[in-house]
Enzyme design. Structure first.
Site, short mmCIF file in Angstrom:
data_model
loop_
_atom_site.label_atom_id
_atom_site.label_comp_id
_atom_site.label_asym_id
_atom_site.label_seq_id
_atom_site.Cartn_x
_atom_site.Cartn_y
_atom_site.Cartn_z
N ARG A 180 0.84 -1.20 0.00
CA ARG A 180 0.00 0.00 0.00
C ARG A 180 0.87 1.25 0.00
NH1 ARG A 180 -4.70 0.05 4.31
NH2 ARG A 180 -5.38 1.77 2.98
N CYS A 238 -1.17 5.78 9.20
CA CYS A 238 -1.55 4.48 8.63
C CYS A 238 -2.69 4.73 7.65
CB CYS A 238 -1.93 3.50 9.73
SG CYS A 238 -3.29 4.09 10.78
#
Length: 283
Positions: A180, A238
Protein backbone atom coordinates in the site's frame (compact mmCIF):
# COMPACT_ATOMS: atom_id res chain seq x y z
CA UNK A 1 5.90 2.97 33.20
CA UNK A 2 5.73 0.24 30.60
CA UNK A 3 3.01 0.71 27.99
CA UNK A 4 2.22 -3.01 27.83
CA UNK A 5 1.45 -5.71 30.38
CA UNK A 6 1.74 -9.48 30.11
CA UNK A 7 -1.16 -11.81 30.83
CA UNK A 8 0.59 -13.22 33.91
CA UNK A 9 1.24 -9.73 35.27
CA UNK A 10 -2.40 -8.83 34.69
CA UNK A 11 -3.59 -11.89 36.61
CA UNK A 12 -1.52 -10.74 39.59
CA UNK A 13 -2.79 -7.14 39.39
CA UNK A 14 -6.42 -8.23 39.16
CA UNK A 15 -5.95 -10.22 42.35
CA UNK A 16 -4.37 -7.26 44.13
CA UNK A 17 -5.82 -4.50 46.26
CA UNK A 18 -6.07 -2.01 43.39
CA UNK A 19 -7.09 -3.90 40.23
CA UNK A 20 -7.14 -2.02 36.93
CA UNK A 21 -10.21 -1.16 34.89
CA UNK A 22 -10.45 -3.57 31.94
CA UNK A 23 -11.60 -2.39 28.53
CA UNK A 24 -12.39 -4.86 25.71
CA UNK A 25 -11.97 -3.16 22.32
CA UNK A 26 -12.39 -6.02 19.90
CA UNK A 27 -12.55 -4.70 16.35
CA UNK A 28 -11.42 -5.66 12.87
CA UNK A 29 -11.02 -3.71 9.68
CA UNK A 30 -13.54 -5.57 7.56
CA UNK A 31 -14.21 -5.57 3.84
CA UNK A 32 -16.84 -8.28 4.31
CA UNK A 33 -19.71 -5.92 3.43
CA UNK A 34 -18.51 -5.57 -0.15
CA UNK A 35 -18.41 -9.36 -0.45
CA UNK A 36 -21.90 -9.72 1.02
CA UNK A 37 -20.71 -11.30 4.28
CA UNK A 38 -21.73 -9.95 7.68
CA UNK A 39 -19.22 -7.52 9.19
CA UNK A 40 -17.21 -8.34 12.27
CA UNK A 41 -19.30 -7.83 15.42
CA UNK A 42 -17.05 -6.91 18.33
CA UNK A 43 -19.88 -6.72 20.84
CA UNK A 44 -21.09 -10.22 19.95
CA UNK A 45 -17.55 -11.52 20.39
CA UNK A 46 -17.36 -9.77 23.75
CA UNK A 47 -20.67 -11.20 24.93
CA UNK A 48 -19.55 -14.70 23.95
CA UNK A 49 -16.62 -14.46 26.36
CA UNK A 50 -14.36 -11.77 27.81
CA UNK A 51 -11.95 -11.15 30.66
CA UNK A 52 -13.92 -11.11 33.92
CA UNK A 53 -15.01 -7.57 34.72
CA UNK A 54 -14.10 -6.14 31.33
CA UNK A 55 -16.36 -3.52 29.73
CA UNK A 56 -16.85 -3.43 25.96
CA UNK A 57 -15.81 -0.27 24.11
CA UNK A 58 -16.92 0.27 20.51
CA UNK A 59 -14.02 1.65 18.47
CA UNK A 60 -16.16 3.02 15.64
CA UNK A 61 -18.65 4.77 17.93
CA UNK A 62 -16.69 5.65 21.08
CA UNK A 63 -13.07 5.98 19.93
CA UNK A 64 -13.81 7.82 16.69
CA UNK A 65 -16.36 10.15 15.18
CA UNK A 66 -18.23 9.50 11.94
CA UNK A 67 -16.18 9.02 8.76
CA UNK A 68 -15.87 12.10 6.58
CA UNK A 69 -13.42 14.66 5.26
CA UNK A 70 -11.09 14.00 8.20
CA UNK A 71 -10.77 10.29 7.45
CA UNK A 72 -12.43 7.00 8.32
CA UNK A 73 -11.70 7.22 12.06
CA UNK A 74 -11.44 10.90 13.02
CA UNK A 75 -10.97 11.92 16.61
CA UNK A 76 -14.09 11.42 18.71
CA UNK A 77 -15.94 14.33 20.20
CA UNK A 78 -14.12 14.80 23.49
CA UNK A 79 -17.29 15.19 25.56
CA UNK A 80 -18.72 11.98 24.12
CA UNK A 81 -15.42 10.14 24.54
CA UNK A 82 -15.17 11.23 28.16
CA UNK A 83 -18.73 10.14 28.86
CA UNK A 84 -18.06 6.73 27.28
CA UNK A 85 -14.93 6.26 29.38
CA UNK A 86 -16.71 7.26 32.60
CA UNK A 87 -19.53 4.79 31.79
CA UNK A 88 -16.84 2.13 31.46
CA UNK A 89 -15.58 3.00 34.95
CA UNK A 90 -12.44 4.88 33.93
CA UNK A 91 -11.12 7.21 36.62
CA UNK A 92 -8.05 9.38 36.69
CA UNK A 93 -6.53 7.64 39.70
CA UNK A 94 -7.12 4.02 38.70
CA UNK A 95 -4.99 2.04 36.21
CA UNK A 96 -6.53 0.94 32.91
CA UNK A 97 -5.67 -2.13 30.85
CA UNK A 98 -6.99 -2.40 27.32
CA UNK A 99 -7.12 -5.50 25.14
CA UNK A 100 -8.57 -6.72 21.85
CA UNK A 101 -8.76 -10.01 20.01
CA UNK A 102 -5.00 -10.26 19.65
CA UNK A 103 -3.98 -8.02 16.76
CA UNK A 104 -3.44 -5.12 19.12
CA UNK A 105 -4.49 -2.33 16.76
CA UNK A 106 -7.82 -1.46 18.40
CA UNK A 107 -6.39 -1.73 21.91
CA UNK A 108 -3.59 0.62 20.86
CA UNK A 109 -6.13 3.15 19.58
CA UNK A 110 -7.78 3.20 23.03
CA UNK A 111 -4.38 3.36 24.73
CA UNK A 112 -3.31 6.29 22.58
CA UNK A 113 -6.55 8.24 23.08
CA UNK A 114 -6.55 7.79 26.85
CA UNK A 115 -2.86 8.65 27.11
CA UNK A 116 -3.13 11.67 24.81
CA UNK A 117 -6.10 13.00 26.78
CA UNK A 118 -4.29 12.79 30.08
CA UNK A 119 -4.82 9.42 31.71
CA UNK A 120 -1.56 8.68 33.56
CA UNK A 121 -1.67 4.87 33.69
CA UNK A 122 -2.89 2.98 30.61
CA UNK A 123 -1.42 -0.27 29.31
CA UNK A 124 -2.23 -2.74 26.56
CA UNK A 125 -2.45 -6.47 27.23
CA UNK A 126 0.43 -7.84 25.17
CA UNK A 127 -0.96 -10.45 22.78
CA UNK A 128 -4.55 -9.55 23.58
CA UNK A 129 -7.23 -12.12 24.31
CA UNK A 130 -5.20 -14.90 22.68
CA UNK A 131 -2.55 -14.51 25.39
CA UNK A 132 -5.10 -14.91 28.20
CA UNK A 133 -5.15 -18.44 29.64
CA UNK A 134 -7.51 -17.97 32.59
CA UNK A 135 -11.27 -18.56 32.30
CA UNK A 136 -13.46 -16.07 30.44
CA UNK A 137 -16.78 -14.64 31.56
CA UNK A 138 -20.08 -13.94 29.82
CA UNK A 139 -21.33 -11.71 32.62
CA UNK A 140 -21.70 -8.09 31.49
CA UNK A 141 -20.65 -5.86 34.40
CA UNK A 142 -22.16 -2.54 35.38
CA UNK A 143 -19.20 -0.57 36.69
CA UNK A 144 -19.43 2.40 38.98
CA UNK A 145 -19.25 5.69 37.10
CA UNK A 146 -15.68 6.88 36.64
CA UNK A 147 -14.40 10.44 36.96
CA UNK A 148 -12.08 10.69 33.94
CA UNK A 149 -12.31 13.97 32.02
CA UNK A 150 -10.28 14.12 28.78
CA UNK A 151 -7.70 16.90 28.58
CA UNK A 152 -6.06 16.61 25.13
CA UNK A 153 -2.33 17.23 25.13
CA UNK A 154 -0.53 19.88 23.14
CA UNK A 155 1.84 17.25 21.76
CA UNK A 156 1.34 13.80 20.32
CA UNK A 157 -1.13 14.70 17.55
CA UNK A 158 -0.43 15.57 13.91
CA UNK A 159 -2.69 17.08 11.28
CA UNK A 160 -2.02 16.83 7.53
CA UNK A 161 0.20 19.89 7.36
CA UNK A 162 2.29 18.91 10.36
CA UNK A 163 2.64 15.36 9.05
CA UNK A 164 3.88 16.67 5.70
CA UNK A 165 6.39 18.94 7.43
CA UNK A 166 7.59 16.18 9.75
CA UNK A 167 8.26 13.90 6.77
CA UNK A 168 10.90 16.47 5.72
CA UNK A 169 12.22 17.71 9.07
CA UNK A 170 12.11 14.51 11.15
CA UNK A 171 10.85 10.98 10.60
CA UNK A 172 7.32 10.08 9.53
CA UNK A 173 6.60 6.35 9.52
CA UNK A 174 3.92 4.76 7.34
CA UNK A 175 2.58 1.80 9.35
CA UNK A 176 0.57 0.23 6.51
CA UNK A 177 1.58 -2.82 4.49
CA UNK A 178 4.45 -2.21 2.11
CA UNK A 179 2.40 -2.75 -1.02
CA UNK A 180 0.00 0.00 0.00
CA UNK A 181 2.89 2.34 0.79
CA UNK A 182 4.38 1.66 -2.64
CA UNK A 183 1.02 2.25 -4.31
CA UNK A 184 0.84 -1.23 -5.83
CA UNK A 185 -2.59 -1.88 -4.32
CA UNK A 186 -5.14 0.28 -2.55
CA UNK A 187 -8.21 -1.66 -1.40
CA UNK A 188 -9.92 1.17 0.49
CA UNK A 189 -8.84 4.70 -0.30
CA UNK A 190 -9.12 6.90 -3.39
CA UNK A 191 -5.52 6.50 -4.51
CA UNK A 192 -2.49 4.43 -3.53
CA UNK A 193 0.94 5.59 -2.46
CA UNK A 194 2.32 7.50 0.51
CA UNK A 195 2.98 10.96 1.90
CA UNK A 196 6.13 12.28 0.22
CA UNK A 197 9.11 11.79 2.51
CA UNK A 198 7.45 9.14 4.69
CA UNK A 199 9.35 5.94 5.50
CA UNK A 200 7.73 2.52 5.16
CA UNK A 201 7.59 0.71 8.52
CA UNK A 202 4.71 -1.80 8.58
CA UNK A 203 3.50 -2.26 12.13
CA UNK A 204 3.05 -5.98 11.53
CA UNK A 205 6.85 -6.26 11.78
CA UNK A 206 6.73 -5.04 15.39
CA UNK A 207 5.23 -8.27 16.72
CA UNK A 208 6.15 -11.95 16.78
CA UNK A 209 4.01 -14.72 15.31
CA UNK A 210 1.97 -14.93 18.54
CA UNK A 211 0.99 -11.24 18.32
CA UNK A 212 3.20 -10.17 21.22
CA UNK A 213 5.55 -7.24 20.76
CA UNK A 214 9.17 -7.94 20.02
CA UNK A 215 11.58 -7.18 22.89
CA UNK A 216 12.16 -3.48 23.46
CA UNK A 217 15.76 -3.64 22.31
CA UNK A 218 14.76 -5.26 19.00
CA UNK A 219 12.09 -2.64 18.42
CA UNK A 220 14.53 0.11 19.22
CA UNK A 221 17.07 -1.32 16.79
CA UNK A 222 14.43 -1.51 14.08
CA UNK A 223 13.26 2.06 14.47
CA UNK A 224 16.73 3.55 14.79
CA UNK A 225 17.77 1.72 11.63
CA UNK A 226 14.87 3.48 9.91
CA UNK A 227 16.00 6.89 11.13
CA UNK A 228 14.22 7.41 14.45
CA UNK A 229 16.04 8.82 17.46
CA UNK A 230 14.93 9.36 21.04
CA UNK A 231 15.51 13.09 20.77
CA UNK A 232 14.29 13.64 17.20
CA UNK A 233 10.72 14.28 16.10
CA UNK A 234 8.92 11.08 15.08
CA UNK A 235 5.41 10.67 13.71
CA UNK A 236 3.27 7.80 12.45
CA UNK A 237 0.31 7.42 10.12
CA UNK A 238 -1.55 4.48 8.63
CA UNK A 239 -4.86 4.10 6.81
CA UNK A 240 -7.17 5.68 9.38
CA UNK A 241 -5.34 6.12 12.68
CA UNK A 242 -5.78 2.61 14.10
CA UNK A 243 -2.78 0.50 13.05
CA UNK A 244 -0.73 3.70 13.31
CA UNK A 245 -1.59 3.84 17.02
CA UNK A 246 -0.16 0.34 17.29
CA UNK A 247 3.12 1.61 15.85
CA UNK A 248 3.13 4.54 18.28
CA UNK A 249 2.70 1.93 21.03
CA UNK A 250 5.61 -0.10 19.64
CA UNK A 251 7.74 3.05 19.61
CA UNK A 252 6.75 3.71 23.23
CA UNK A 253 7.85 0.18 24.16
CA UNK A 254 11.16 1.00 22.45
CA UNK A 255 11.46 4.22 24.45
CA UNK A 256 10.91 6.55 21.49
CA UNK A 257 8.09 9.12 21.81
CA UNK A 258 6.00 9.58 18.66
CA UNK A 259 2.98 11.57 17.47
CA UNK A 260 0.04 10.15 15.54
CA UNK A 261 -1.53 11.57 12.39
CA UNK A 262 -5.07 10.42 13.13
CA UNK A 263 -6.57 11.33 9.75
CA UNK A 264 -3.82 9.29 8.09
CA UNK A 265 -4.01 8.15 4.48
CA UNK A 266 -7.82 8.14 4.43
CA UNK A 267 -7.76 11.90 5.02
CA UNK A 268 -4.61 12.71 3.06
CA UNK A 269 -5.65 10.87 -0.11
CA UNK A 270 -9.17 12.34 -0.10
CA UNK A 271 -7.80 15.72 -1.18
CA UNK A 272 -6.60 15.59 -4.82
CA UNK A 273 -4.44 18.67 -4.22
CA UNK A 274 -2.20 16.82 -1.76
CA UNK A 275 0.91 15.25 -3.33
CA UNK A 276 1.25 11.47 -3.51
CA UNK A 277 4.48 9.49 -3.82
CA UNK A 278 4.67 5.93 -5.12
CA UNK A 279 7.37 3.30 -5.15
CA UNK A 280 9.70 1.99 -2.45
CA UNK A 281 11.54 5.25 -1.73
CA UNK A 282 10.29 8.11 0.49
CA UNK A 283 10.85 10.71 -2.31
Amino acid sequence: MNAIISASELVDELAGAHPPVLLDVRWQLSTAKAAGAPPFDGRAEYEAGHLPGAVYVDLDRELASAPGANGRHPLPDMAEFGAAMRRAGVSQGRPVVVYDGGQGWAAARAWWLLSWTGHPNVRVLDGGLTAWEAPLSTEVPTPAEGDFTPAPGAAGLLDADRAAALARSGVLFDARAGERYRGEVEPIDRVGGHIPGAVSAPTTANVAADGRFLPAEELRARFTSLGATEDGAVGVYCGSGVSGAHEVLALAVAGIPAALYVGSWSEWSSDPDRPVAVGPEPQ
